[in-house]
Design a protein around this motif. Structure first.
Motif, PDB file in Angstrom:
ATOM      1  N   SER A 139      29.648  23.131   8.967  1.00  0.00           N
ATOM      2  CA  SER A 139      28.667  22.388   9.768  1.00  0.00           C
ATOM      3  C   SER A 139      27.596  23.311  10.332  1.00  0.00           C
ATOM      4  O   SER A 139      26.420  22.928  10.405  1.00  0.00           O
ATOM      5  CB  SER A 139      29.381  21.636  10.897  1.00  0.00           C
ATOM      6  OG  SER A 139      30.067  22.536  11.750  1.00  0.00           O
ATOM      7  N   VAL A 141      24.704  14.871  12.896  1.00  0.00           N
ATOM      8  CA  VAL A 141      25.801  15.080  11.949  1.00  0.00           C
ATOM      9  C   VAL A 141      27.096  14.593  12.590  1.00  0.00           C
ATOM     10  O   VAL A 141      27.501  15.087  13.646  1.00  0.00           O
ATOM     11  CB  VAL A 141      25.949  16.557  11.557  1.00  0.00           C
ATOM     12  CG1 VAL A 141      27.045  16.717  10.501  1.00  0.00           C
ATOM     13  CG2 VAL A 141      24.630  17.124  11.044  1.00  0.00           C
ATOM     14  N   CYS A 189      27.042  21.904   1.789  1.00  0.00           N
ATOM     15  CA  CYS A 189      26.258  21.917   3.026  1.00  0.00           C
ATOM     16  C   CYS A 189      24.903  22.593   2.810  1.00  0.00           C
ATOM     17  O   CYS A 189      23.880  22.152   3.363  1.00  0.00           O
ATOM     18  CB  CYS A 189      27.025  22.634   4.137  1.00  0.00           C
ATOM     19  SG  CYS A 189      28.403  21.665   4.798  1.00  0.00           S
ATOM     20  N   ARG A 220      20.545  25.912   8.239  1.00  0.00           N
ATOM     21  CA  ARG A 220      19.681  25.778   7.057  1.00  0.00           C
ATOM     22  C   ARG A 220      18.787  24.540   7.170  1.00  0.00           C
ATOM     23  O   ARG A 220      17.616  24.569   6.793  1.00  0.00           O
ATOM     24  CB  ARG A 220      20.546  25.694   5.786  1.00  0.00           C
ATOM     25  CG  ARG A 220      21.049  27.060   5.295  1.00  0.00           C
ATOM     26  CD  ARG A 220      21.960  26.877   4.097  1.00  0.00           C
ATOM     27  NE  ARG A 220      22.176  28.136   3.405  1.00  0.00           N
ATOM     28  CZ  ARG A 220      21.617  28.471   2.249  1.00  0.00           C
ATOM     29  NH1 ARG A 220      20.790  27.644   1.642  1.00  0.00           N
ATOM     30  NH2 ARG A 220      21.870  29.643   1.678  1.00  0.00           N
ATOM     31  N   HIS A 221      19.339  23.460   7.693  1.00  0.00           N
ATOM     32  CA  HIS A 221      18.566  22.228   7.816  1.00  0.00           C
ATOM     33  C   HIS A 221      17.432  22.406   8.826  1.00  0.00           C
ATOM     34  O   HIS A 221      16.302  21.950   8.591  1.00  0.00           O
ATOM     35  CB  HIS A 221      19.497  21.095   8.265  1.00  0.00           C
ATOM     36  CG  HIS A 221      18.844  19.756   8.310  1.00  0.00           C
ATOM     37  ND1 HIS A 221      18.520  19.041   7.176  1.00  0.00           N
ATOM     38  CD2 HIS A 221      18.449  18.982   9.359  1.00  0.00           C
ATOM     39  CE1 HIS A 221      17.950  17.898   7.519  1.00  0.00           C
ATOM     40  NE2 HIS A 221      17.894  17.838   8.842  1.00  0.00           N
ATOM     41  N   LEU A 272      29.918  14.383   7.848  1.00  0.00           N
ATOM     42  CA  LEU A 272      30.601  15.494   7.187  1.00  0.00           C
ATOM     43  C   LEU A 272      32.090  15.240   7.362  1.00  0.00           C
ATOM     44  O   LEU A 272      32.668  15.517   8.408  1.00  0.00           O
ATOM     45  CB  LEU A 272      30.188  16.832   7.804  1.00  0.00           C
ATOM     46  CG  LEU A 272      30.823  18.094   7.197  1.00  0.00           C
ATOM     47  CD1 LEU A 272      30.518  18.192   5.700  1.00  0.00           C
ATOM     48  CD2 LEU A 272      30.344  19.347   7.917  1.00  0.00           C
ATOM     49  N   ILE A 296      27.697  14.386   3.475  1.00  0.00           N
ATOM     50  CA  ILE A 296      27.414  15.741   2.985  1.00  0.00           C
ATOM     51  C   ILE A 296      28.455  16.176   1.962  1.00  0.00           C
ATOM     52  O   ILE A 296      28.125  16.745   0.916  1.00  0.00           O
ATOM     53  CB  ILE A 296      27.357  16.735   4.155  1.00  0.00           C
ATOM     54  CG1 ILE A 296      26.170  16.410   5.065  1.00  0.00           C
ATOM     55  CG2 ILE A 296      27.258  18.167   3.647  1.00  0.00           C
ATOM     56  CD1 ILE A 296      26.118  17.244   6.326  1.00  0.00           C
ATOM     57  N   ALA A 317      22.743  19.989   0.888  1.00  0.00           N
ATOM     58  CA  ALA A 317      22.349  18.840   1.710  1.00  0.00           C
ATOM     59  C   ALA A 317      21.345  19.222   2.788  1.00  0.00           C
ATOM     60  O   ALA A 317      20.573  18.381   3.257  1.00  0.00           O
ATOM     61  CB  ALA A 317      23.585  18.210   2.350  1.00  0.00           C
ATOM     62  N   ALA A 318      21.343  20.492   3.191  1.00  0.00           N
ATOM     63  CA  ALA A 318      20.439  20.939   4.245  1.00  0.00           C
ATOM     64  C   ALA A 318      18.973  20.748   3.882  1.00  0.00           C
ATOM     65  O   ALA A 318      18.114  20.662   4.758  1.00  0.00           O
ATOM     66  CB  ALA A 318      20.716  22.401   4.583  1.00  0.00           C
ATOM     67  N   ARG A 346      26.538  26.068   8.899  1.00  0.00           N
ATOM     68  CA  ARG A 346      25.651  26.427   7.798  1.00  0.00           C
ATOM     69  C   ARG A 346      24.643  25.320   7.529  1.00  0.00           C
ATOM     70  O   ARG A 346      23.452  25.579   7.344  1.00  0.00           O
ATOM     71  CB  ARG A 346      26.469  26.713   6.530  1.00  0.00           C
ATOM     72  CG  ARG A 346      25.618  27.355   5.424  1.00  0.00           C
ATOM     73  CD  ARG A 346      26.386  27.569   4.146  1.00  0.00           C
ATOM     74  NE  ARG A 346      25.806  28.676   3.379  1.00  0.00           N
ATOM     75  CZ  ARG A 346      26.055  28.924   2.106  1.00  0.00           C
ATOM     76  NH1 ARG A 346      26.898  28.143   1.436  1.00  0.00           N
ATOM     77  NH2 ARG A 346      25.500  29.942   1.493  1.00  0.00           N
ATOM     78  N   PHE A 347      25.140  24.065   7.513  1.00  0.00           N
ATOM     79  CA  PHE A 347      24.212  22.951   7.317  1.00  0.00           C
ATOM     80  C   PHE A 347      23.170  22.925   8.431  1.00  0.00           C
ATOM     81  O   PHE A 347      21.965  22.769   8.177  1.00  0.00           O
ATOM     82  CB  PHE A 347      24.961  21.619   7.298  1.00  0.00           C
ATOM     83  CG  PHE A 347      24.043  20.433   7.314  1.00  0.00           C
ATOM     84  CD1 PHE A 347      23.505  19.933   6.136  1.00  0.00           C
ATOM     85  CD2 PHE A 347      23.675  19.828   8.517  1.00  0.00           C
ATOM     86  CE1 PHE A 347      22.621  18.860   6.149  1.00  0.00           C
ATOM     87  CE2 PHE A 347      22.802  18.748   8.534  1.00  0.00           C
ATOM     88  CZ  PHE A 347      22.278  18.268   7.354  1.00  0.00           C
TER      89      PHE A 347
END
Length: 745
Positions: A260, A397, A235, A266-267, A248, A420, A238-239, A262-263
């Motif tokens: 999810s 997502v 994750c 960060r994204h 995901l 992801i 992929a972010a 975290r993604f």
């Protein structure tokens, strides 16, 4: 006299609002403030010029003598919205904006035609009325207000003028900016100051908090934690990718909540993304409550806005009022809400529903349990998500253990779906918790005996009638430890039973639960054995997530037994069709569905994909059952203007079909709320609290209760149960018990 008098400037003073303390706000000041705020709201998606023009035009009808007489001397009500719409439509060639201004109080109207005989409810009939001189004279606005010229109404990514859906979406987003700004500016003036804001932190601070929590998982000490950490790492990688649509795919136990989040954080903060918030949309309030509790614990109470019908802001302490206000426009860094709230807002026309829309732009939208999107509204949902990705800087997502095979639908609208998880099949194998056995047709008596033979077991069936019958049989065979769960029990009752079930499971005590599908998603229970009546593959896999949930038992001993009821039970057409399709998919996978104790890998990614592909193919003509998407895409033009059916679509688009009537079951804890509603003095939250003690009944059962005089109408479509004997502590409300009583009345 046209208005008040501005002594300082020696001009007529046209009044927009008068506060309770006597302060006066001039129309020109209100227009300027709304226009500037609306433009700021629209800046993230490049429509600030449009929003500014709408803000400057929305209240120019208040320049009429009739409106000034209304506000200063209590005269008759006056239409002050059509004037600005007419100016935009007729003189600025801003016909989409005319919808926004015309609807800034009553909601976006249908386009209609100038020939409509509808009392002026459609846009074109109102414009035609203005052409015929039906509006009060508002032209004094020109002395104080300058409307933008048409050439300045640019949009960063203008939609194709032939794309009706994109045009309607843009109008609705600008409408959101206008009505939110209008409400906030008016509220600020009337209060004498801005509303209390949530003292939230930025997304960067939230990311740091989450990373501190995630750091405690490293280095992983078990095989399970190693798998979860590998997903967290995926994750994080992929972010950094460009915004778009992601999937995901995480089986039960993989830690998708933290992964999810975290993604998403960060994204949102990745270089060049500049996103503003994270929105979690889930199908059930039970999942919301669990996810929101995790998020609040990690991110902080004030940073998480929980928006759904069951959330009681009165229980939120000193933050309650600020949180309640934030639900109006989703002004919070993390929003946890329902699919109903998200998607019905995206197709709404009312100001209350649309205010939040502009704050969706620039968001990471996580659809938890994405397979629960109703197939009847699948195309409109996918189209709206694709529009948010393509023109409003969002990322979507699709998060679930059973991916609903939406790749082809997203590609239809120009979006590819990126996975992801680096190896979904390998992840599935590593996180395998159960084995499946197909048992064929089983009679209720035999099934009850099997359930009674287990100390701890869960059985999920497709009908409330079978759930009650099985429970009665199991309870008759067991001295203790039998439980029933269905929507015939009100939410507080179900929570009480689930608390006892979890206690018994943890303590190793006897616990045999017969339930409907309400336990399949979002209910954290862990049984060694599960029985499931054949249903859609997604339902079966979700149910399997209640078996060996923590992975403490051997996979071969943690069995999910699939069966078909030997007795005929009436089922909704949707449930029946999905069960039949599951049977076909299993047969196609080489599983003998007529044999007993037949091993079958129902949870494999191939089986899940085959199921959803065939489901969408079977229902390809019903993926837009309400016709909402078709009506928006089919751009009709009348009088040189796009005729968009905003109101009609909003009235028809429903994520959940209405089919039941709430019946409140009396409890001493809600006696004051009941009395308040009956006496017309209910305070905020009364109906929400009453809803937690209500059961949804279909027409037939409700009619039985009415005939027996066992219910009374409380408000709208909500009833109160008068005969407490009809509600049972073990199984909830049984309308059939009232049938006999009705014969003797």
């Amino acid at each position: 006299m046209d208005g008040g008098h501005d002594v300082q400037k020696g001009l007529r003073a046209f009044v927009s609002h008068i506060a309770e303390d006597g302060r006066i706000e001039l129309v020109r000041d209100h227009l300027r403030e709304v226009a500037e705020m609306a433009a700021e709201f629209a800046r993230p998606f490049g429509a600030e010029g449009w929003a500014y023009a709408a803000g400057m035009a929305h209240d120019i009808g208040k320049y009429s003598p009739e409106f000034q007489n209304r506000i200063l001397r209590g005269g008759r009500k006056v239409d002050h919205s059509t004037a600005g719409a007419y100016e935009l439509f007729e003189h600025l060639n801003a016909k989409l904006l005319a919808y926004c201004v015309a609807g800034h109080h009553g909601g976006l109207p249908d386009g209609g035609s100038s020939a409509d005989v509808d009392g002026g409810s459609t846009l074109l009939s109102r414009i035609d009325g203005a052409r015929q001189g039906e509006l009060p004279d508002y032209h004094a606005f020109a002395d104080e207000v300058e409307l933008p010229i048409a050439g300045k109404l640019a949009f960063r990514m203008p939609p194709d003028p032939k794309d009706g859906f994109a045009l309607a979406f843009l109008a609705r987003m600008v409408f959101s900016c206008l009505v939110d700004a209008d409400f906030l500016c008016t509220e600020r003036f009337m209060r004498g100051g801005a509303r209390e804001q949530l003292s939230t932190e930025g997304l960067d601070a939230l990311r740091e908090r989450l990373e501190a929590k995630v750091a405690t998982f490293y280095p992983p000490k078990t095989e399970l934690n190693e798998t979860r950490c590998s997903l967290l790492d995926a994750c994080a990688r992929a972010a950094e990718e460009a915004p778009g649509v992601f999937s995901l795919t995480v089986p039960t136990g993989g830690g998708k909540t933290y992964a999810s989040l975290r993604f998403a954080l960060r994204h949102a903060l990745a270089e060049g993304h500049g996103m503003r918030r994270v929105i979690y949309a889930v199908p059930y309030t039970s999942i919301i409550e669990q996810n929101a509790a995790v998020f609040r614990e990690v991110l902080g109470e004030r940073n998480v806005l929980e928006h759904h019908a069951n959330f009681d802001f009165d229980d939120a302490g000193e933050d309650g009022d600020a949180l309640r206000l934030a639900t109006e426009n989703w002004d919070a860094p993390v929003v946890v809400t329902t699919n109903v709230q998200l998607f019905e807002s995206l197709f709404a026309n009312k100001t209350s529903r649309c205010r939040k829309l502009h704050n969706i732009a620039g968001s990471v939208i996580v659809l938890d349990e994405a397979q629960m999107l109703p197939t009847k509204q699948l195309l409109p949902c996918v189209r709206a998500l694709a529009e948010l990705v393509q023109r409003y800087d969002c990322t979507v997502v699709l998060c679930t253990a059973t991916q609903p095979s939406l790749d082809g639908l997203f590609e239809r609208y120009g979006c590819s779906v990126r996975e992801i998880a680096p190896d979904p099949q390998g992840l599935y194998e590593r996180l395998r918790r159960v084995s499946y056995r197909f048992e064929g047709a089983v009679e209720d008596g035999d099934l009850a005996s099997r359930l009674a033979a287990h100390e701890q077991v869960l059985c999920v069936v497709n009908s409330r009638k079978q759930a009650k019958r099985l429970y009665d049989l199991v309870a008759g065979d067991c001295a203790e430890g039998a439980f029933h769960l269905s929507t015939l029990m009100h939410p507080v009752h179900r929570e009480r039973v689930l608390k006892e079930v979890r206690r018994r499971l943890k303590g190793g005590e006897a616990c045999r639960v017969v339930a409907t599908s309400l336990v399949e998603a979002g209910v954290d229970v862990d049984f060694p054995v599960v029985y499931r009546a054949l249903a859609g593959i997604d339902s079966v896999v979700q149910c399997a997530g209640r078996c060996n949930r923590e992975g403490r038992r051997d996979v071969q001993e943690s069995v999910v037994h699939l069966f078909e009821p030997a007795e005929p039970y009436a089922l909704p057409a949707d449930v029946r069709q999905k069960a039949e399709l599951a049977r076909l998919v299993l047969r196609g996978a080489g599983i003998d569905v007529s044999a007993a104790d037949e091993p079958c890998d129902v949870g494999s990614l191939e089986v899940i994909a085959a199921y959803f592909n065939q489901l969408h193919e079977i229902r390809r003509d019903r993926l837009d059952a309400s016709g909402a998407l078709a009506d928006l895409e089919l751009l009709r033009v009348s009088g040189g203007a796009p005729c968009i059916p905003f109101k009609d679509v909003a009235d028809r688009f429903r994520m959940i079909e209405e089919g039941s009537h709430p019946v409140i079951v009396f409890d001493p804890r809600i006696s004051d709320d009941l009395a308040a509603v009956r006496e017309g003095r209910a305070m905020r939250g009364a109906m929400r609290r009453l809803a937690r003690y209500s059961v949804g009944l279909y027409d037939n059962d409700l009619e039985v209760l009415k005939a027996a005089h066992s219910v009374e109408l409380l408000e709208g479509d909500t009833y109160v149960l008068l005969d407490g004997d009809l509600y049972h502590e073990d199984t909830g409300l049984d309308a059939s018990d009232a049938g006999g009583k009705g014969l003797f009345l």
